[in-house]
Design a protein around this motif. Sequence first.
Motif, short mmCIF file in Angstrom:
data_model
loop_
_atom_site.label_atom_id
_atom_site.label_comp_id
_atom_site.label_asym_id
_atom_site.label_seq_id
_atom_site.Cartn_x
_atom_site.Cartn_y
_atom_site.Cartn_z
N ASP A 30 0.82 -1.22 0.00
CA ASP A 30 0.00 0.00 0.00
C ASP A 30 0.85 1.28 0.00
O ASP A 30 0.40 2.33 0.45
CB ASP A 30 -0.93 0.01 1.22
CG ASP A 30 -1.93 -1.12 1.19
OD1 ASP A 30 -2.63 -1.26 0.17
OD2 ASP A 30 -2.00 -1.89 2.17
N GLU A 51 -10.96 -0.01 4.32
CA GLU A 51 -11.43 -0.84 3.22
C GLU A 51 -10.60 -2.11 3.06
O GLU A 51 -11.13 -3.20 2.82
CB GLU A 51 -11.42 -0.05 1.91
CG GLU A 51 -12.07 -0.77 0.76
CD GLU A 51 -12.19 0.08 -0.49
OE1 GLU A 51 -12.34 -0.48 -1.57
OE2 GLU A 51 -12.14 1.33 -0.36
N SER A 52 -9.29 -1.99 3.24
CA SER A 52 -8.42 -3.16 3.12
C SER A 52 -8.19 -3.85 4.46
O SER A 52 -7.44 -4.82 4.56
CB SER A 52 -7.07 -2.76 2.50
OG SER A 52 -6.47 -1.74 3.25
N LYS A 54 -6.63 -2.91 7.33
CA LYS A 54 -5.25 -2.88 7.80
C LYS A 54 -5.02 -1.65 8.67
O LYS A 54 -5.58 -0.57 8.41
CB LYS A 54 -4.27 -2.83 6.62
CG LYS A 54 -4.25 -4.08 5.76
CD LYS A 54 -3.30 -3.89 4.58
CE LYS A 54 -3.32 -5.10 3.65
NZ LYS A 54 -2.47 -4.88 2.45
#
Length: 473
Positions: A30, A51-52, A54
Amino acid sequence: MKINLVDKNIEKNDAEIEIIFVKNIENLEDKELLEFLDFKAKDEACILLAESKKIYVGYEEENYDSIAIASATAIKKLQTTKFANARIELNEVLENNFKALIEGAILGEYKFVNYKSEKDKKRIELQILVPNKNDKFEEILNESIIISKAVNKTRDMVNTPPADFYPEVMAKFAKKLAKSADIEVKIEGEKFLKENKMNAMLSVGRASVHESQLIHLTYKPKNAQAKIVLVGKGLTYDSGGLSLKPADFMVTMKSDKSGGCAVMSTLWAIAKLELPFEVHGIVGAVENMIGGNAYKPDDVLKAKNGKTIEIRNTDAEGRLVLADCLCYAQDEIKDIDYIFDYATLTGACVVGVGEYTTGIMGNNEILKRNAVLSALKSGEYATTLDFNRFLKKSIKSEIADICNIANTRYGGAITAGMFLDNFINDENKEKWIHFDIAGPAFVEKPWGYNPHGASGAGVRMTIKFLQDLVDNN
């Protein structure tokens, strides 16, 4: 918090979100997004990519402090979300700083919400993915959980308001801690203090409606390698007495029991860790208040060892309580190897070394420096403050053996330590250390993995000192 060790090669991982520790973003998946969001891999830098799923948290150095701060920062970020189950995959840096990872997470999660009408009931579960589930990680995990619990017990006691935590309550907490571990407990009241000529401690608490309590906790394992005495100042509230504190300075004085609370929790942790030492914890639980029966400036008090003390300020009361407790400890316990006392003793120490550092004093240079080293390795900040012959003259009294404050405004932390030295027997001079924890014990803003309020100062450094003793034997 629940922490599970998971073998990343075998067991299925079902965590809701991943926590990733970052020193450099160059090779991250990312990277572009993190750069766009201006994320920097620095201490206390943290960002949530919802959203991811993390959480990226930065650290600057590969040491206890940086990793513990990063761990706490990530947990605090997690607390702001609805995610309750997170995973961390160990790399070489986290393996080498596994203790910091665990303790930072548990200490960072802490909140004192006992008096909040609405409480966050979410319980965080942390899955740590290890290369293989070996005994090393399990051992560190179990040890760090005990130590962190001891720190948080201290925080809870110190943070509790004085109306709900006075000497008798402190004695009840001592009994509760003793019951949950292999610890003996003895509680004595003011009748005992009077019969045993502990007039310094007795005088400080005599204007309070709450009876002063002498607390003596004892942990005695078989084949103990050494005998340790820990003495704590337990001023459950300090108004300053007739030398009344200004209103602004009276706020936070619930924290004046920090030394005594640290001693009690440290004894609990020592027993749980089954360290091979006979350890005694002596706490003087007292409330310093005003009233017709209050002790006064110009009074002369006689301590347990017969020394007379001229009172020139009733707000220098903690050293009076410690004086009698130190005398009691040395009279009751023979063949002591180490005697340490802990107190939020002087504002001068805070002025001298800052809010975050403990001042360590005593007569044995090697012992003091070993204590500083153990503190730094444990994650606490500490430094030595040296006695000198010229400051000794400043606590000389013209009408008694010693004065409870110096005749100079300078070097107040050291003169307080030198006052206590008058109540250490000759055979114990080289075995004694005084820890002034006035700075780090209670800070009214979050710092690192410490919240607003009590930090639990003294617990980790003492346990680390004892663990180092085991390793060196």
